[in-house]
Motif scaffolding. Structure first.
Motif, PDB file in Angstrom:
ATOM      1  N   GLY A  55       9.788  14.225 -11.711  1.00 16.12           N
ATOM      2  CA  GLY A  55      10.197  13.246 -10.712  1.00 16.12           C
ATOM      3  C   GLY A  55      10.116  11.855 -11.291  1.00 16.12           C
ATOM      4  N   ASN A  56      10.530  10.900 -10.501  1.00 17.03           N
ATOM      5  CA  ASN A  56      10.568   9.518 -10.972  1.00 17.03           C
ATOM      6  C   ASN A  56       9.946   8.636  -9.913  1.00 17.03           C
ATOM      7  N   TYR A  57       8.641   8.821  -9.706  1.00 15.92           N
ATOM      8  CA  TYR A  57       7.973   8.142  -8.604  1.00 15.92           C
ATOM      9  C   TYR A  57       7.973   6.632  -8.764  1.00 15.92           C
ATOM     10  N   GLU A  58       8.075   6.121  -9.991  1.00 12.03           N
ATOM     11  CA  GLU A  58       7.999   4.676 -10.201  1.00 12.03           C
ATOM     12  C   GLU A  58       9.245   3.956  -9.697  1.00 12.03           C
ATOM     13  N   SER A  59      10.403   4.584  -9.832  1.00 12.33           N
ATOM     14  CA  SER A  59      11.638   3.877  -9.485  1.00 12.33           C
ATOM     15  C   SER A  59      12.257   4.338  -8.173  1.00 12.33           C
ATOM     16  N   ASP A  60      11.847   5.525  -7.671  1.00 15.50           N
ATOM     17  CA  ASP A  60      12.459   6.014  -6.437  1.00 15.50           C
ATOM     18  C   ASP A  60      12.277   5.012  -5.306  1.00 15.50           C
ATOM     19  N   PHE A  61      11.043   4.565  -5.116  1.00 20.00           N
ATOM     20  CA  PHE A  61      10.762   3.565  -4.088  1.00 20.00           C
ATOM     21  C   PHE A  61      10.007   2.425  -4.734  1.00 20.00           C
ATOM     22  N   LYS A 121      11.182  -3.885  -0.416  1.00 22.47           N
ATOM     23  CA  LYS A 121       9.923  -3.494  -1.039  1.00 22.47           C
ATOM     24  C   LYS A 121       9.316  -4.722  -1.684  1.00 22.47           C
ATOM     25  N   SER A 122       8.035  -4.931  -1.473  1.00 24.59           N
ATOM     26  CA  SER A 122       7.361  -6.074  -2.083  1.00 24.59           C
ATOM     27  C   SER A 122       7.194  -5.851  -3.581  1.00 24.59           C
ATOM     28  N   PRO A 123       7.262  -6.919  -4.370  1.00 23.93           N
ATOM     29  CA  PRO A 123       6.958  -6.780  -5.800  1.00 23.93           C
ATOM     30  C   PRO A 123       5.464  -6.608  -6.052  1.00 23.93           C
ATOM     31  N   TYR A 124       4.652  -6.790  -5.000  1.00 24.06           N
ATOM     32  CA  TYR A 124       3.193  -6.696  -5.132  1.00 24.06           C
ATOM     33  C   TYR A 124       2.706  -5.503  -4.315  1.00 24.06           C
ATOM     34  N   ASN A 125       2.439  -4.388  -4.986  1.00 24.81           N
ATOM     35  CA  ASN A 125       2.174  -3.157  -4.250  1.00 24.81           C
ATOM     36  C   ASN A 125       0.812  -2.528  -4.498  1.00 24.81           C
ATOM     37  N   SER A 126       0.125  -2.888  -5.576  1.00 24.44           N
ATOM     38  CA  SER A 126      -1.236  -2.369  -5.729  1.00 24.44           C
ATOM     39  C   SER A 126      -2.109  -3.031  -4.668  1.00 24.44           C
ATOM     40  N   PHE A 127      -3.204  -2.378  -4.294  1.00 24.66           N
ATOM     41  CA  PHE A 127      -4.073  -2.977  -3.285  1.00 24.66           C
ATOM     42  C   PHE A 127      -4.609  -4.323  -3.766  1.00 24.66           C
ATOM     43  N   SER A 128      -4.882  -4.422  -5.050  1.00 20.30           N
ATOM     44  CA  SER A 128      -5.353  -5.686  -5.605  1.00 20.30           C
ATOM     45  C   SER A 128      -4.310  -6.782  -5.419  1.00 20.30           C
ATOM     46  N   ASP A 129      -3.042  -6.455  -5.698  1.00 27.58           N
ATOM     47  CA  ASP A 129      -1.971  -7.443  -5.543  1.00 27.58           C
ATOM     48  C   ASP A 129      -1.699  -7.764  -4.078  1.00 27.58           C
TER      49      ASP A 129
END
Length: 363
Positions: free
Chosen positions: A357-363, A276-284
Motif C-alpha cells: 500500500g501507499n499510506y504516505e500519499s493516499d491521504f 489536509k493539513s501539512p502538519y499532521n504529527s501530534f507534535s506538529d
C-alpha cells in the motif's frame, strides 16, 4: 509599535499558550507566568525566560490580556475564581474551557461592569480544519438539504465539540437529546436533533485518572450527510473527505450505457480528499495547528480591545449556548469509565509496510 501584553496563568496546559506566543508574530508579548511557584512552574518560567507571580497584587497593571489556563470550578479547579479576581481588578480575561454556564454569566456580568473583555477558550473551533469544513458545508447547503449528522468523540473533548457544532451549523436550533443512552461495549450512543435534523453521538467515555487527557482514540469525527453525498471531518485536525452518493441517471439500466456522456457522475472519484493539513504529527499539531488557532484568538481579542465600543453580545451568547449544550451532553453520558493505560503498546504505521500500500500519499 505597542505590543499586546499577555500574562499566562497555569504551567500545565499553559505551556501550549507559552509555546504559541513564542512562535507567533511580534505584536504579542508574554509578560509572565502566574502560578504557585512550584519547582515545575519555576522550570517552565526559566525555560521561557519570564518572571513568575503568585499574587494578583504583584501583577503589572499594563497587561492587555490574562489567559487563565487552569481548570475551572466545574472541574474542581481554581480557574473560575482566578478569572473573576482578574476581571474584578480590571483585566481582560480568557478562561480555558470547559466552563459552566452560570460561571460564564457571572464573568460576563463583571466584564461588562468593568468595561473589559471576557472570553472562553475556543481553540478547536479556530482550527483551519474546522474553518475549512464550515466553508465546505456552507457551499453544499447552497443547493442541497442536510439529511443527518453523525459525530464520534472522546468525552474529554465534549465541550469543544459543542463549540464546533455551533460554529459549523450556526443556523440549526434548537438542540435536543433523547432520554435513552445506549451502551455498546465502551461506546455510548446518544440520539437527538438539531432543529429538525437527526444527530447521532457516539462517545468514547473512558479516562485514565492518572492521565485523563491522553489515550484519545478520536478527538472529533463529524459526518454531515446530504442528499448528494457525505462530508466528513475525519478528525478534528483533518483531513476533510467528500463521499458523493452513487447515483445513476433515470432510464439508464444497461452497463454499456455507462458512459461519461450518459452518466458523468459515475466517472467522478468515489472518495475525494478536499483538505489536509501539512502538519499532521501530534507534535506538529501542537506546535503549528494549535499555535495558529491561538494566534487567531489573540488577534480577535486584541481587535476587540482596541475598539472604543466593542459589541461582544454575539460572542457572549455563543459562549453561553456552548456551555448549555455541553451540560446537556455530559448529563446524558455521565461520568467516564475508568481506563487503565498502563499496558498501552505503541503501534507504528511503519508496521503496515510488509502488507503493501501507499499510506504516505493516499491521504
Amino acid at each position: 509599535m505597542h505590543k499586546f501584553r499577555i500574562l499566562i496563568c497555569g504551567a500545565g496546559f499553559g505551556q501550549i499558550y507559552l509555546e504559541a506566543l513564542k512562535r507567533i508574530n511580534s505584536e504579542f508579548e508574554v509578560v509572565g507566568l502566574f502560578c504557585k511557584n512550584s519547582p515545575h512552574s519555576q522550570l517552565i518560567a526559566s525555560y521561557y525566560n519570564i518572571p513568575t507571580y503568585d499574587d494578583i497584587s504583584q501583577v503589572p497593571e499594563n497587561i492587555n490580556l490574562v489567559c487563565v489556563v487552569v481548570k475551572s470550578s466545574v472541574l474542581g479547579g481554581e480557574g473560575t475564581n482566578l478569572a473573576i479576581e482578574f476581571l474584578s481588578n480590571g483585566y481582560n480575561v480568557m478562561l480555558e474551557q470547559p466552563v459552566h454556564e452560570k460561571d460564564i454569566l457571572r464573568c460576563i456580568t463583571i466584564a461588562r461592569s468593568k468595561n473589559r473583555i471576557f472570553w472562553v477558550g475556543d481553540l478547536y473551533s479556530r482550527l483551519e480544519s474546522v474553518k475549512k469544513y464550515k466553508k465546505y458545508v456552507g457551499k453544499i447547503l447552497c443547493n442541497n438539504q442536510l439529511s443527518y449528522i453523525e459525530v464520534d468523540f472522546s468525552s474529554q473533548v465534549s465541550y469543544p465539540l459543542c463549540d464546533i457544532l455551533i460554529e459549523v451549523f450556526p443556523e440549526y436550533r434548537p438542540f435536543k437529546l433523547e432520554d435513552r443512552v445506549e451502551q455498546v461495549g465502551p461506546i455510548q450512543v446518544v440520539k437527538g436533533i438539531i432543529s429538525d435534523i437527526p444527530i447521532i453521538f457516539k462517545v468514547d467515555n473512558r479516562a485514565d485518572p492518572k492521565s485523563p487527557d491522553t489515550y484519545l482514540n478520536v478527538f472529533h469525527r463529524i459526518k454531515a450527510t446530504f442528499d448528494c453525498g457525505s462530508l466528513v471531518l475525519e478528525n478534528t485536525h483533518g483531513p476533510i473527505i467528500w463521499y458523493p452518493v452513487m447515483y445513476i441517471t433515470n432510464g439508464i439500466s444497461n452497463y454499456h450505457q455507462f458512459t461519461k456522456y450518459n452518466t458523468p457522475e459515475l466517472y467522478e472519484d468515489s472518495v475525494n480528499l478536499l483538505w489536509k493539513s501539512p502538519y499532521n504529527s501530534f507534535s506538529d499539531i501542537f506546535r503549528y495547528q494549535w499555535t495558529e488557532a491561538l494566534n487567531n484568538i489573540f488577534s480577535m481579542i486584541k481587535e476587540y480591545s482596541e475598539q472604543k465600543e466593542n459589541d461582544l453580545n454575539g460572542k457572549y451568547q455563543k459562549f453561553l449556548l456552548c456551555a448549555k449544550y455541553w451540560n446537556m451532553v455530559t448529563k446524558k453520558i455521565g461520568y467516564p469509565q475508568i481506563k487503565n493505560n498502563d499496558n498501552y503498546t505503541r503501534f507504528s504505521v511503519s508496521e503496515f509496510d510488509n502488507i503493501g500500500g501507499n499510506y504516505e500519499s493516499d491521504f
